[in-house]
Design a protein around this motif. Sequence first.
Motif, PDB file in Angstrom:
ATOM      1  N   ILE A 240     -11.055 -11.953  40.236  1.00 34.00           N
ATOM      2  CA  ILE A 240     -10.994 -12.052  41.700  1.00 34.00           C
ATOM      3  C   ILE A 240     -10.591 -10.709  42.308  1.00 34.00           C
ATOM      4  O   ILE A 240     -11.190 -10.235  43.282  1.00 34.00           O
ATOM      5  N   MET A 241      -9.590 -10.071  41.704  1.00 32.45           N
ATOM      6  CA  MET A 241      -9.121  -8.777  42.200  1.00 32.45           C
ATOM      7  C   MET A 241     -10.184  -7.699  42.049  1.00 32.45           C
ATOM      8  O   MET A 241     -10.366  -6.848  42.922  1.00 32.45           O
ATOM      9  N   GLY A 242     -10.901  -7.728  40.925  1.00 31.76           N
ATOM     10  CA  GLY A 242     -11.953  -6.746  40.678  1.00 31.76           C
ATOM     11  C   GLY A 242     -13.093  -6.869  41.660  1.00 31.76           C
ATOM     12  O   GLY A 242     -13.642  -5.865  42.132  1.00 31.76           O
TER      13      GLY A 242
ATOM     14  N   ILE B 204      -5.795  -7.161  33.752  1.00 34.71           N
ATOM     15  CA  ILE B 204      -6.390  -5.822  33.661  1.00 34.71           C
ATOM     16  C   ILE B 204      -7.828  -5.899  33.158  1.00 34.71           C
ATOM     17  O   ILE B 204      -8.733  -5.255  33.700  1.00 34.71           O
ATOM     18  N   LEU B 205      -8.054  -6.717  32.136  1.00 34.25           N
ATOM     19  CA  LEU B 205      -9.407  -6.888  31.597  1.00 34.25           C
ATOM     20  C   LEU B 205     -10.337  -7.504  32.638  1.00 34.25           C
ATOM     21  O   LEU B 205     -11.496  -7.107  32.767  1.00 34.25           O
ATOM     22  N   GLY B 206      -9.821  -8.481  33.386  1.00 38.35           N
ATOM     23  CA  GLY B 206     -10.624  -9.139  34.412  1.00 38.35           C
ATOM     24  C   GLY B 206     -11.027  -8.197  35.531  1.00 38.35           C
ATOM     25  O   GLY B 206     -12.147  -8.256  36.043  1.00 38.35           O
ATOM     26  N   ILE B 207     -10.099  -7.315  35.929  1.00 36.44           N
ATOM     27  CA  ILE B 207     -10.398  -6.332  36.979  1.00 36.44           C
ATOM     28  C   ILE B 207     -11.534  -5.412  36.532  1.00 36.44           C
ATOM     29  O   ILE B 207     -12.490  -5.181  37.276  1.00 36.44           O
ATOM     30  N   CYS B 208     -11.410  -4.895  35.321  1.00 36.54           N
ATOM     31  CA  CYS B 208     -12.454  -4.008  34.789  1.00 36.54           C
ATOM     32  C   CYS B 208     -13.792  -4.732  34.702  1.00 36.54           C
ATOM     33  O   CYS B 208     -14.834  -4.201  35.096  1.00 36.54           O
ATOM     34  N   SER B 209     -13.750  -5.950  34.187  1.00 37.50           N
ATOM     35  CA  SER B 209     -14.962  -6.744  34.004  1.00 37.50           C
ATOM     36  C   SER B 209     -15.682  -6.977  35.319  1.00 37.50           C
ATOM     37  O   SER B 209     -16.885  -6.728  35.446  1.00 37.50           O
ATOM     38  N   SER B 210     -14.946  -7.455  36.318  1.00 41.94           N
ATOM     39  CA  SER B 210     -15.555  -7.830  37.592  1.00 41.94           C
ATOM     40  C   SER B 210     -15.981  -6.615  38.410  1.00 41.94           C
ATOM     41  O   SER B 210     -17.073  -6.598  38.982  1.00 41.94           O
ATOM     42  N   PHE B 211     -15.136  -5.589  38.459  1.00 38.02           N
ATOM     43  CA  PHE B 211     -15.462  -4.406  39.256  1.00 38.02           C
ATOM     44  C   PHE B 211     -16.694  -3.681  38.723  1.00 38.02           C
ATOM     45  O   PHE B 211     -17.552  -3.248  39.477  1.00 38.02           O
ATOM     46  N   LEU B 212     -16.768  -3.584  37.413  1.00 36.23           N
ATOM     47  CA  LEU B 212     -17.873  -2.842  36.808  1.00 36.23           C
ATOM     48  C   LEU B 212     -19.126  -3.687  36.641  1.00 36.23           C
ATOM     49  O   LEU B 212     -20.211  -3.160  36.432  1.00 36.23           O
TER      50      LEU B 212
ATOM     51  N   ASN C  92     -13.528 -13.931  20.551  1.00 40.25           N
ATOM     52  CA  ASN C  92     -12.425 -14.104  21.495  1.00 40.25           C
ATOM     53  C   ASN C  92     -12.652 -13.285  22.758  1.00 40.25           C
ATOM     54  O   ASN C  92     -12.265 -13.689  23.861  1.00 40.25           O
ATOM     55  N   SER C  93     -13.295 -12.132  22.616  1.00 42.31           N
ATOM     56  CA  SER C  93     -13.656 -11.308  23.774  1.00 42.31           C
ATOM     57  C   SER C  93     -14.627 -12.063  24.667  1.00 42.31           C
ATOM     58  O   SER C  93     -14.476 -12.085  25.903  1.00 42.31           O
ATOM     59  N   ILE C  94     -15.622 -12.704  24.074  1.00 40.45           N
ATOM     60  CA  ILE C  94     -16.612 -13.460  24.839  1.00 40.45           C
ATOM     61  C   ILE C  94     -15.963 -14.657  25.528  1.00 40.45           C
ATOM     62  O   ILE C  94     -16.321 -15.018  26.650  1.00 40.45           O
ATOM     63  N   TYR C  95     -14.967 -15.248  24.870  1.00 42.89           N
ATOM     64  CA  TYR C  95     -14.213 -16.360  25.467  1.00 42.89           C
ATOM     65  C   TYR C  95     -13.512 -15.911  26.756  1.00 42.89           C
ATOM     66  O   TYR C  95     -13.530 -16.609  27.775  1.00 42.89           O
ATOM     67  N   ILE C  96     -12.931 -14.718  26.727  1.00 43.97           N
ATOM     68  CA  ILE C  96     -12.266 -14.149  27.911  1.00 43.97           C
ATOM     69  C   ILE C  96     -13.294 -13.829  28.994  1.00 43.97           C
ATOM     70  O   ILE C  96     -13.089 -14.098  30.182  1.00 43.97           O
ATOM     71  N   ILE C  97     -14.407 -13.238  28.572  1.00 38.93           N
ATOM     72  CA  ILE C  97     -15.480 -12.872  29.497  1.00 38.93           C
ATOM     73  C   ILE C  97     -15.973 -14.096  30.265  1.00 38.93           C
ATOM     74  O   ILE C  97     -16.252 -14.028  31.467  1.00 38.93           O
ATOM     75  N   LEU C  98     -16.075 -15.233  29.581  1.00 38.52           N
ATOM     76  CA  LEU C  98     -16.545 -16.465  30.209  1.00 38.52           C
ATOM     77  C   LEU C  98     -15.711 -16.800  31.443  1.00 38.52           C
ATOM     78  O   LEU C  98     -16.247 -17.090  32.522  1.00 38.52           O
ATOM     79  N   PHE C  99     -14.402 -16.728  31.302  1.00 38.90           N
ATOM     80  CA  PHE C  99     -13.510 -17.078  32.406  1.00 38.90           C
ATOM     81  C   PHE C  99     -13.600 -16.075  33.554  1.00 38.90           C
ATOM     82  O   PHE C  99     -13.657 -16.458  34.729  1.00 38.90           O
ATOM     83  N   SER C 100     -13.603 -14.790  33.223  1.00 31.44           N
ATOM     84  CA  SER C 100     -13.613 -13.764  34.276  1.00 31.44           C
ATOM     85  C   SER C 100     -14.913 -13.793  35.068  1.00 31.44           C
ATOM     86  O   SER C 100     -14.926 -13.609  36.289  1.00 31.44           O
ATOM     87  N   GLN C 101     -16.017 -14.075  34.390  1.00 33.26           N
ATOM     88  CA  GLN C 101     -17.305 -14.105  35.077  1.00 33.26           C
ATOM     89  C   GLN C 101     -17.471 -15.357  35.948  1.00 33.26           C
ATOM     90  O   GLN C 101     -18.099 -15.302  37.010  1.00 33.26           O
ATOM     91  N   ILE C 102     -16.899 -16.477  35.511  1.00 35.05           N
ATOM     92  CA  ILE C 102     -16.920 -17.677  36.342  1.00 35.05           C
ATOM     93  C   ILE C 102     -16.141 -17.412  37.629  1.00 35.05           C
ATOM     94  O   ILE C 102     -16.597 -17.745  38.733  1.00 35.05           O
ATOM     95  N   ALA C 103     -14.976 -16.788  37.495  1.00 36.77           N
ATOM     96  CA  ALA C 103     -14.149 -16.479  38.666  1.00 36.77           C
ATOM     97  C   ALA C 103     -14.873 -15.542  39.615  1.00 36.77           C
ATOM     98  O   ALA C 103     -14.851 -15.715  40.842  1.00 36.77           O
ATOM     99  N   SER C 104     -15.532 -14.528  39.054  1.00 38.04           N
ATOM    100  CA  SER C 104     -16.249 -13.547  39.867  1.00 38.04           C
ATOM    101  C   SER C 104     -17.414 -14.194  40.621  1.00 38.04           C
ATOM    102  O   SER C 104     -17.621 -13.933  41.815  1.00 38.04           O
TER     103      SER C 104
END
Length: 262
Positions: A86-88, A147-155, A181-193
């Motif tokens: 969300i922040m990203g 921090i990972l979510g910000i990078c993921s969403s912004f970029l 486990n990285s892909i598991y995290i990515i799933l959540f950040s991308q849904i939020a974005s």
Amino acid sequence: MPVIFFVVSFCSSLVGAICGIGGGVIIKPVLDAVGVMSVSAVSFLSGCTVLSMSIISVFKALKGGSAKINTKLTTWLALGSVFGGIMGKMLFQHIKMAFANENVLGMIQSIVLVLMTIGTFIYTLKKSQIETKRYENKLLCLVIGIILGICSSFLGIGGGPINLVILIYFFSMGTKEAAINSIYIILFSQIASLVQSIVKQTIPEVSLVFLITMVLGGVLGGMAGGIVNKKISEEKVDKLFLALMGVIIFINIYNTYVFATA
């Protein structure tokens, strides 16, 4: 043109599922280099493709039971990535409005990707000489996830190589374990974005044909990548990852130059 988009999304998702980098770190710079649409449109399509790939990869991993998703630990990282996502997205929109020039936005994204990818490349080469940690503190996991979510969403890259470095260094995961486990995290950040883009009505104008084509490529690439990941060794995953990082570095350097001189 849709065929090119499908090939890019499929190949990127295939490699992304194998290495755990989401695929967006390939899709974003490649489509930026092609220059057929705006930075915002590329980021959105990249994020949607990564989301489709991550859904398939996580579903297959949980259903098959062969991959080790450390849900007790990684879920806290994933929750943090939701807030970070969300922040990203807010940061993306703020910079876009502040400069009113998407070439500047694209240049900033490319520079950050170059620095991130070079750092990841160096760490991967030296990781055998670096002592890893094994943290289990939930608050720390939450902060790292943000921090990972910000990078993921912004970029607009999903998670990218930084996820692997974080999981390997802070939690002593092996390369293949870190990948899923990285892909598991990515799933959540991308849904939020994606949800935020829908709620805020900031979805850029994109062709529905391109969207469907890339999502389909992401789904098929995620399925194929999951199969390949089970059959190859961690050593081969590392070699593929390093080769990929080298290509991405040069593409992003090129994109930085193009955006800066546009």
